[in-house]
Scaffold this active site. Structure first.
Site, PDB file in Angstrom:
ATOM      1  N   GLY A 146      -3.218  -4.932  12.670  1.00 30.82           N
ATOM      2  CA  GLY A 146      -2.095  -4.470  11.862  1.00 30.82           C
ATOM      3  C   GLY A 146      -1.263  -3.431  12.591  1.00 30.82           C
ATOM      4  N   ASN A 147      -0.168  -3.032  11.958  1.00 28.60           N
ATOM      5  CA  ASN A 147       0.728  -2.050  12.539  1.00 28.60           C
ATOM      6  C   ASN A 147       0.093  -0.662  12.459  1.00 28.60           C
ATOM      7  OD1 ASN A 147       3.060   0.054  12.092  1.00 28.60           O
ATOM      8  ND2 ASN A 147       3.979  -1.648  13.187  1.00 28.60           N
ATOM      9  N   THR A 207      -2.311  -2.926  -3.796  1.00 30.61           N
ATOM     10  CA  THR A 207      -2.699  -4.204  -4.397  1.00 30.61           C
ATOM     11  C   THR A 207      -2.541  -5.263  -3.318  1.00 30.61           C
ATOM     12  OG1 THR A 207      -0.452  -4.523  -5.272  1.00 30.61           O
ATOM     13  CG2 THR A 207      -2.093  -3.617  -6.773  1.00 30.61           C
ATOM     14  N   ARG A 208      -3.455  -6.230  -3.311  1.00 33.26           N
ATOM     15  CA  ARG A 208      -3.446  -7.199  -2.223  1.00 33.26           C
ATOM     16  C   ARG A 208      -4.099  -8.505  -2.670  1.00 33.26           C
ATOM     17  NH1 ARG A 208      -7.093  -3.305  -1.654  1.00 33.26           N
ATOM     18  NH2 ARG A 208      -9.306  -3.873  -1.555  1.00 33.26           N
ATOM     19  N   HIS A 256      -2.520   7.552  -4.348  1.00 31.12           N
ATOM     20  CA  HIS A 256      -2.724   6.378  -3.501  1.00 31.12           C
ATOM     21  C   HIS A 256      -2.720   5.138  -4.394  1.00 31.12           C
ATOM     22  CE1 HIS A 256      -5.819   3.350  -2.245  1.00 31.12           C
ATOM     23  NE2 HIS A 256      -5.060   3.343  -1.167  1.00 31.12           N
ATOM     24  N   HIS A 268       2.428  12.150  -0.351  1.00 32.73           N
ATOM     25  CA  HIS A 268       2.073  13.552  -0.120  1.00 32.73           C
ATOM     26  C   HIS A 268       3.272  14.419  -0.514  1.00 32.73           C
ATOM     27  CE1 HIS A 268      -1.635  12.559   1.951  1.00 32.73           C
ATOM     28  NE2 HIS A 268      -0.982  11.762   2.771  1.00 32.73           N
ATOM     29  N   SER A 302       0.849  -1.194   0.000  1.00 28.39           N
ATOM     30  CA  SER A 302       0.000   0.000   0.000  1.00 28.39           C
ATOM     31  C   SER A 302       0.880   1.237   0.000  1.00 28.39           C
ATOM     32  CB  SER A 302      -0.940   0.009   1.209  1.00 28.39           C
ATOM     33  OG  SER A 302      -0.205   0.037   2.412  1.00 28.39           O
TER      34      SER A 302
END
Length: 298
Positions: A282-283, A133-134, A130, A120, A116
């Protein structure tokens, strides 16, 4: 005579997808650092930015639940950019499992991997962007992701602006190389998904977005997802290079910071990827690194 151990086809697919996402992360980071290298005075000061790569593990460390590699850079071209890889597995909460296809038949068990990105740039003339892909596995297997462009100045926020035209052409090229992928459908889905209903306005000028993508041919679906990553890795750095040396005014900087607020509102209120990451342990630093470094709500 020794017998060969058969490899589970799904295990092999997971390994291939995860390796691709990690390689894409490295490729994009290198391209962004190259842009940092060629930037200089008078618009840009200080040393060229470099990604800080941080390995993280999911959970409390008592069992292997996967993890990832967070890539974060604060540079002179990119005021803040995150390019993150993850590979996690475990069990959804009962409430969250009810929202995920196939989780009821996998007893809530899941595996997910992906890359991901949120960029900016410092220069208001350079659009934010942005991409993700997953691959996700429950009792079902599917891909998701896409990329979208987020220009921050009013005159850039239309479909005829050259950056938007070229970005959409790249996303269309990814779709056109694979039979059964409908660019217009994915474009429309992106426009619908990245929309702020409380303001009745789009987040940016769009791109493509797909979720729970499973045509029945894993190889073709994986190839398409790879092509989305390749096209983004090609077009977005070229757009940054096109605009990064254009001087900007204080009024444009002010407009940039206000428009960034829309991005914050969307990510915290509506983005499913943010919700997924937080609800699956998640982190947090990685997930919320998508927030702009400076923003205004006047």
């Amino acid at each position: 005579m020794a017998t060969k151990t058969k490899t589970d086809p799904l295990t092999d697919k997971k390994a291939r997808a995860s390796a691709w996402f990690k390689a894409l992360q490295a490729d994009i980071c290198a391209r962004f650092e190259a842009l940092e290298d060629v930037a200089g005075p008078p618009l840009y000061k200080g040393p060229a930015g470099r990604f800080e790569l941080t390995e993280w593990s999911r959970g409390d460390g008592q069992e292997d639940l996967g993890g990832g590699r967070m890539g974060l850079m604060r540079g002179r071209v990119f005021e803040k950019v995150g390019v993150h890889f993850s590979q996690v597995h475990g069990t959804f909460s009962e409430a969250f499992a009810a929202q995920i296809p196939g989780a009821d038949k996998s007893d809530g068990r899941f595996w997910a991997s992906g890359v991901s990105l949120i960029a900016h740039p410092r220069n208001p003339r350079v659009p934010a962007a942005h991409m993700n892909t997953r691959m996700l596995v429950t009792s079902e297997v599917w891909f998701g992701g896409g990329g979208d462009l987020n220009p921050l100045l009013g005159y850039q926020r239309n479909q005829d602006y050259p950056d938007t035209v070229d970005f959409h052409a790249a996303m269309k090229a990814a779709c056109d190389t694979h039979d059964g992928v409908d660019y217009q459908h994915l474009k429309d889905y992106c426009d619908t998904y990245f929309h702020l209903p409380h303001r009745n306005e789009p987040r940016g000028t769009g791109g493509i977005f797909y979720d729970r993508f499973n045509s029945g041919d894993w190889e073709k679906d994986f190839a398409f997802t790879q092509e989305v990553g390749r096209q983004f890795a090609g077009i977005y750095p070229s757009l940054v290079g096109r605009r990064m040396n254009e001087p900007w005014s204080e009024a444009e900087r002010e407009q940039q910071l206000i428009q960034r607020g829309r991005y914050v509102e969307y990510n915290l209120l509506y983005d499913r990827g943010t919700t997924f990451g937080l609800k699956t342990g998640g982190n947090v630093e990685s997930i919320l690194s998508s927030m702009p470094p400076v923003v205004k709500w006047p």
